[in-house]
Enzyme design. Sequence first.
Site, short mmCIF file in Angstrom:
data_model
loop_
_atom_site.label_atom_id
_atom_site.label_comp_id
_atom_site.label_asym_id
_atom_site.label_seq_id
_atom_site.Cartn_x
_atom_site.Cartn_y
_atom_site.Cartn_z
N GLY A 135 6.93 4.55 8.41
CA GLY A 135 6.07 5.72 8.59
C GLY A 135 6.23 6.29 9.99
N SER A 136 5.15 6.86 10.52
CA SER A 136 5.24 7.56 11.80
C SER A 136 5.35 6.58 12.96
CB SER A 136 4.02 8.46 11.98
OG SER A 136 2.85 7.67 12.03
N THR A 137 5.97 7.03 14.03
CA THR A 137 6.11 6.22 15.25
C THR A 137 4.73 5.90 15.83
OG1 THR A 137 8.29 7.10 15.67
CG2 THR A 137 7.12 6.21 17.57
N GLU B 149 10.19 15.19 15.80
CA GLU B 149 10.53 15.09 14.39
C GLU B 149 9.72 16.13 13.62
OE1 GLU B 149 9.19 11.56 12.12
OE2 GLU B 149 11.26 11.40 11.43
N VAL C 38 1.78 5.48 14.29
CA VAL C 38 1.13 4.37 13.58
C VAL C 38 1.91 3.07 13.80
CG1 VAL C 38 0.44 3.47 11.32
CG2 VAL C 38 0.03 5.87 11.86
N GLY C 39 3.23 3.16 13.85
CA GLY C 39 4.05 1.97 14.12
C GLY C 39 3.67 1.32 15.43
N CYS D 252 13.53 10.34 7.19
CA CYS D 252 13.47 9.82 8.56
C CYS D 252 14.84 9.92 9.25
CB CYS D 252 12.97 8.38 8.56
SG CYS D 252 13.81 7.36 7.35
N LYS E 52 0.83 -1.20 0.00
CA LYS E 52 0.00 0.00 0.00
C LYS E 52 0.87 1.26 0.00
CE LYS E 52 -1.80 2.61 3.09
NZ LYS E 52 -1.71 3.92 2.38
N GLU F 171 10.03 0.68 10.50
CA GLU F 171 11.04 1.73 10.30
C GLU F 171 10.33 3.04 10.53
OE1 GLU F 171 12.80 4.54 9.18
OE2 GLU F 171 13.00 3.86 7.10
P1 NAI Z 1 1.72 7.79 8.64
O1 NAI Z 1 2.52 6.90 9.53
O2 NAI Z 1 0.32 8.07 9.03
O3 NAI Z 1 1.70 7.20 7.15
C1 NAI Z 1 2.62 6.26 6.63
C2 NAI Z 1 1.87 5.16 5.89
O4 NAI Z 1 1.07 4.45 6.82
C3 NAI Z 1 0.89 5.65 4.84
O5 NAI Z 1 0.87 4.73 3.77
C4 NAI Z 1 -0.43 5.64 5.56
O6 NAI Z 1 -1.55 5.53 4.71
C5 NAI Z 1 -0.29 4.42 6.42
N1 NAI Z 1 -1.13 4.40 7.62
C6 NAI Z 1 -1.66 5.45 8.31
N2 NAI Z 1 -2.37 5.02 9.37
C7 NAI Z 1 -2.30 3.66 9.35
C8 NAI Z 1 -2.83 2.63 10.20
N3 NAI Z 1 -3.56 2.91 11.28
N4 NAI Z 1 -2.55 1.35 9.90
C9 NAI Z 1 -1.78 1.04 8.82
N5 NAI Z 1 -1.28 1.97 7.99
C10 NAI Z 1 -1.52 3.26 8.25
O7 NAI Z 1 2.54 9.13 8.50
P2 NAI Z 1 1.97 10.57 8.02
O8 NAI Z 1 0.68 10.84 8.73
O9 NAI Z 1 1.98 10.59 6.56
O10 NAI Z 1 3.10 11.54 8.56
C11 NAI Z 1 3.10 11.96 9.92
C12 NAI Z 1 4.51 12.10 10.42
O11 NAI Z 1 5.13 10.82 10.47
C13 NAI Z 1 5.43 12.94 9.55
O12 NAI Z 1 5.28 14.29 9.81
C14 NAI Z 1 6.76 12.40 9.94
O13 NAI Z 1 7.20 13.01 11.12
C15 NAI Z 1 6.51 10.93 10.20
N6 NAI Z 1 6.86 10.10 9.03
C16 NAI Z 1 7.99 9.34 9.07
C17 NAI Z 1 8.37 8.61 7.96
C18 NAI Z 1 9.61 7.80 7.94
O14 NAI Z 1 10.20 7.63 6.89
N7 NAI Z 1 10.02 7.21 9.03
C19 NAI Z 1 7.60 8.63 6.73
C20 NAI Z 1 6.39 9.40 6.81
C21 NAI Z 1 6.07 10.11 7.92
MG MG Z 2 -0.85 9.71 9.59
#
Ligand code: NAI
Ligand code: MG
Length: 499
Positions: free
Chosen positions: A249-251, A402, A253-254, A305, A197, A271
């Site tokens: 993605g974000s901590t 972050e 959601v992780g 990140c 996804k 990650e």
């Molecule tokens: P996010 O963690 O919400 O999104 C990342 C991915 O996870 C997207 O594909 C999203 O659709 C999916 N996702 C969202 N909620 C989910 C859930 N409950 N279950 C499964 N998948 C889910 O991150 P977002 O909202 O785009 O960004 C928020 C902050 O997170 C950013 O400002 C940044 O600080 C951090 N971030 C860190 C990243 C990294 O590379 N470690 C990448 C993106 C964001």
């Molecule tokens: Mg989000």
Amino acid sequence: MTELERKRDRAPVPAGWDYAPAPESRDVVSIEERYGLFIGGEFVEPRSGEHFTTISPAYEEPLAEIAHAGPEDVDHAVTAARDAYENGWSKLLPSERAKYLYRIARILQERAREFAVLESLNGGKPIKESRDVDLPLAAAHFFYYAGWADKLEYAFPHRRPRPIGVAGQIIPWNFPLLMLSWKIAPALAAGNTVVLKPAETTPLTALLFCDVVRQAELPPGVVNIVTGDGRTGAELVKHPGVDKIAFTGSTEVGKAIQRELAGTGKKLTLELGGKAANIVFDDCALDQTVEGIVNGIYFNQGHVCCAGSRLFVQESIAEPLIAKLKRRMTTLRVGDPLDKNTDVGAINSQMQLDKIRELVASGEEEGAEIYQPPCKLPEKGYYFVPTVFTNVAQSYRIAQEEIFGPVLSVLTFRTPEEAVEKANNTPYGLSAGVWTEKGSRILWMAQQLKAGVIWANTFNRFDPTSPFGGYKESGFGREGGLHGLEPYLEFEGGEAFGG
Ligand code: NAI
Ligand code: MG
């Protein structure tokens, strides 16, 4: 440093250095009006009946209608992946699997320009980065893992590695195609099938990748792409037919994913975020270090990140270093991502821009000193001027959280011990940088710093052979290298690298 040199570094960059526009042509990409979901080797209409619009953050221009996968669609994709796994892919000769991966790698190289333009259009990153970093690295990951596909027995001797089944993979928007490659290449090399996804703001290169999958004649169902937002991701996480989840993605959601999977027996790698320390000692090569600092925080608009977002400077050189840094910042060209001269492109989304603005406002309120070079931003689109904060205390939000934007916080230290203590004072632990001419100090620092990746006299350097991943709230599991294969395999007698 002589007084003359100091003066030179403080002098403004000569005005009138205007660059003629050097736009990359958009003609090389053709975007469909509307996309379905890629399941079982073909595009299908979403059973949810829902679509959403994807835009270009640089021009706020709608690009295409994207399917929003609901629970039924996710189930459809997982079933297709399971069928492909049981009926062929997992039993295919590993050397045959390798051929498909090599083919994908070569097609990505052949179509690199098309992918680079689309990546910049949909995500806002400068074309020079998508062209020179994202695309070459994406292809390199497929080449690298293609090489392991028929050598798994040698990679993990006496462990009898075997694939685990269907991998559910959820990726973010900062490196859309590259994160796809990090996830798909090792999964397929190990003999698994995948449902991936992409992030909701950047689905287009993943959808173009479906075309590559078809061109490579990969058996249907080995790679499935389901678009949608967090709800689609959550459906994939909880689907009982998925054997492994890989998330970047974000901590926040992780952590939610980890809670959801506790006790299910599904494998998981995370990650997550970071707040990397970039540590500069007084014996560093100053100009080279300034380039490294700029690359560390302003590369990809700081949507990285492992960005070097906390700069620790040894007190004795703080003044000349910051002067040099500010001067260098005045030469950064911010604007149209499709212009080949652009250094800093568009912020990925309105949401991310709001987050950056909020944190920058908090930095000013808490008492840090802000510097932004004079800079004319395009009228339309989401942009943020490269920013540096000095007089930052460790307790400030801009030193703790972050920001994921082009914003650097500068702190100082006197001794190596103090640098280590301050650098490790964070819930994260993804990466760190050390700038010094002393090899012994680099090695000592690398032992003390709690970070998965430590760069010495460089920053943001990536290679498919090198494992990448975090400590503490930056997640667990590694991607890249042999370590990156391990989460996609099962072993007789347990894990190869532990955990
Ligand atoms: P996010 O963690 O919400 O999104 C990342 C991915 O996870 C997207 O594909 C999203 O659709 C999916 N996702 C969202 N909620 C989910 C859930 N409950 N279950 C499964 N998948 C889910 O991150 P977002 O909202 O785009 O960004 C928020 C902050 O997170 C950013 O400002 C940044 O600080 C951090 N971030 C860190 C990243 C990294 O590379 N470690 C990448 C993106 C964001
Ligand atoms: Mg989000």
